[in-house]
Scaffold this motif. Sequence first.
Motif, PDB file in Angstrom:
ATOM      1  N   VAL A  87       0.829  -1.203   0.000  1.00 50.14           N
ATOM      2  CA  VAL A  87       0.000   0.000   0.000  1.00 50.14           C
ATOM      3  C   VAL A  87       0.867   1.260   0.000  1.00 50.14           C
ATOM      4  N   LEU A  90       1.817   2.469  -3.529  1.00 47.13           N
ATOM      5  CA  LEU A  90       0.796   2.887  -4.501  1.00 47.13           C
ATOM      6  C   LEU A  90       0.970   4.322  -5.017  1.00 47.13           C
ATOM      7  N   SER A  94       1.699   7.233  -9.441  1.00 51.91           N
ATOM      8  CA  SER A  94       0.767   8.298  -9.811  1.00 51.91           C
ATOM      9  C   SER A  94       1.468   9.640  -9.769  1.00 51.91           C
ATOM     10  N   THR A 100      -4.754   9.443  -6.431  1.00 53.85           N
ATOM     11  CA  THR A 100      -4.877   9.535  -4.972  1.00 53.85           C
ATOM     12  C   THR A 100      -5.802  10.661  -4.530  1.00 53.85           C
ATOM     13  N   ILE A 109      -8.984   2.277  -2.119  1.00 54.66           N
ATOM     14  CA  ILE A 109      -7.673   1.962  -1.537  1.00 54.66           C
ATOM     15  C   ILE A 109      -7.833   1.360  -0.141  1.00 54.66           C
TER      16      ILE A 109
END
Length: 149
Positions: A87, A90, A94, A100, A109
Motif C-alpha cells: 500500500v 501505490l 501516480s 490519490t 484503496i
Amino acid sequence: MPGYKLHLVGGGALVGSALAVTHHCEVAVFDPFTASALMVVGLLASLFPDVDINSKGKHLFYALLVVVDLVLMVQERYQWAAILGFVAMLPAVSKHRGFTHRWWAAVLIPALVCTLPVWFYQLPWQVMLPWYIAAVLGYASHLILDNVL
C-alpha cells in the motif's frame, strides 16, 4: 492548499468524532489500544493522498510506516508487513493529484487494504470494518480539505 498539520487535524477530528459517537451510542466500544490504533490509521490515511510529493507529511507518513512495518516484522507478521509495504508503494505510480485525489480512491484503496487480510488470514470481513471506516474517514477528510470532495 492545506498543509500536513491541517490534514492531521481534519483526519483526527473526523475519526475521533466517529469513535466518540460509536462509543456513546454503544454501536462499538473499543479498548484504548484499539481506539488509539484506529486513530493512527485515520491520521495516516489523512496524509496518504499527498505522499506522492516531497513534503513534511510524506516524511511523517513514511517514518510512521517504517516503525509499524519493523514492529510487524519483529513479531513475524510478514504478511501484514507485506500488505503495508504494498500500500505504501501505490502513490509512486501516480502523479500528484492523480488517482490519490479522487473520491473513488478514498473508498477503493482502504477496501484493498482491508480485503487483503481477509483473504490472507480468512478473517471475517466484519473484523476489518472499523479499520476500513477509520481509513475512509481519514482519507475523505483530506479530500474535503483540498476541496476535492
